[in-house]
Design an enzyme around this catalytic site. Structure first.
Site, PDB file in Angstrom:
ATOM      1  N   CYS A 148      16.847  86.803  83.013  1.00 18.71           N
ATOM      2  CA  CYS A 148      18.162  86.506  83.069  1.00 18.71           C
ATOM      3  C   CYS A 148      19.085  87.945  82.666  1.00 18.71           C
ATOM      4  O   CYS A 148      18.604  88.863  83.290  1.00 18.71           O
ATOM      5  CB  CYS A 148      18.619  85.514  82.088  1.00 18.71           C
ATOM      6  N   ALA A 149      20.138  87.680  81.560  1.00 15.92           N
ATOM      7  CA  ALA A 149      20.600  89.166  81.225  1.00 15.92           C
ATOM      8  C   ALA A 149      19.591  89.692  80.116  1.00 15.92           C
ATOM      9  O   ALA A 149      19.069  90.729  80.271  1.00 15.92           O
ATOM     10  CB  ALA A 149      21.737  88.705  80.775  1.00 15.92           C
TER      11      ALA A 149
END
Length: 259
Positions: A148-149
């Site tokens: 994800c981030a």
């Protein structure tokens, strides 16, 4: 545990979440399951390291807006599958809104994180991506990378669900989840992150607040799993009812990953 962490120039929290005992005498193969933060800032040397891992599929759990702001870089000639969501509510990511608008304290950070985890398993984009990820595990020849981030929350939940499906002991599942705190070296990085946040928001954030927000704690993951149990009765029922991971698909994944 720290031997799982792969060090890159500009790719955070990259590690192998396989190589665990999986019950009934089985063991998850190493070098097949990887997790990380986003790859927007990777160096040329990082791309060479990624290429050497032979990754066959990448699951990007970020929103479309996050991908536009920080587009991923891939090794030259990368031909693996890329699984991502088109679900876009048109707004910024909730964690960015929180950092921009809220007073960041240890308590507010923890409240935000537990609230986030109470929603993560049930959001439409995650139901879509998680389902497609498990199908990819059953069908893909070669390593799979999820990210994800920051590689800690959405990624952490999906890794935990994978561990549950494969029969990893809950203690190992939690230990793997908490390894984020070692992989990103929060104690060392917190002062610099605090300065960045103050420059962005004009408001100071304490060291403890940074660690609470950017790290992980058992209660976060436990909140998600408790929500799953409350709504579906069990994690197994959630996997089948919400994600379509029936007995046949589960057995196929176990055959491919846990001998």
């Amino acid at each position: 545990m720290t031997g799982r962490i792969h060090r890159f120039d500009a790719l955070d929290n990259f590690r192998d979440y396989g190589d665990y005992a999986a019950g009934a005498g089985r063991h998850i193969a190493p070098g097949r399951l990887f997790r990380s933060a986003h790859q927007a800032r990777v160096s040329a040397a990082d791309l060479d390291r990624l290429d050497a891992l032979g990754i066959a599929a990448i699951v990007d759990l970020r929103r479309p807006s996050e991908r536009r702001d920080q587009p991923s870089k891939r090794p030259p000639g990368f031909t693996g599958a890329v699984i991502e969501s088109d679900h876009d509510d048109g707004g910024e990511a909730p964690h960015i809104t929180f950092l921009r608008t809220a007073d960041l304290t240890p308590d507010s950070g923890r409240r935000f994180m537990t609230d986030t985890y109470s929603r993560l398993p049930f959001e439409a984009s995650h139901l879509d991506l998680f389902s497609r990820y498990f199908r990819a595990l059953a069908e893909t020849d070669g390593p799979v990378l999820i990210h994800c981030a920051a590689g800690k929350d959405r990624t952490g939940l999906l890794a935990a669900l994978t561990h549950h499906l494969l029969g990893v002991h809950p203690d190992d599942m939690i230990a793997d989840y908490l390894l984020t705190n070692t992989a990103v070296d929060l104690e060392r990085r917190a002062p610099g992150i605090a300065r960045q946040l103050e420059a962005m928001t004009g408001r100071p954030a304490s060291h403890d607040a940074i660690v609470a927000f950017l790290g992980v704690e058992p209660v976060y993951l436990e909140t998600a799993l408790a929500g799953i149990a409350a709504r579906h009765g069990s994690v197994d029922a959630y996997l089948e009812q919400a994600l379509g991971v029936d007995a046949r698909l589960r057995d196929r994944i176990r055959e491919r990953l846990a001998a």
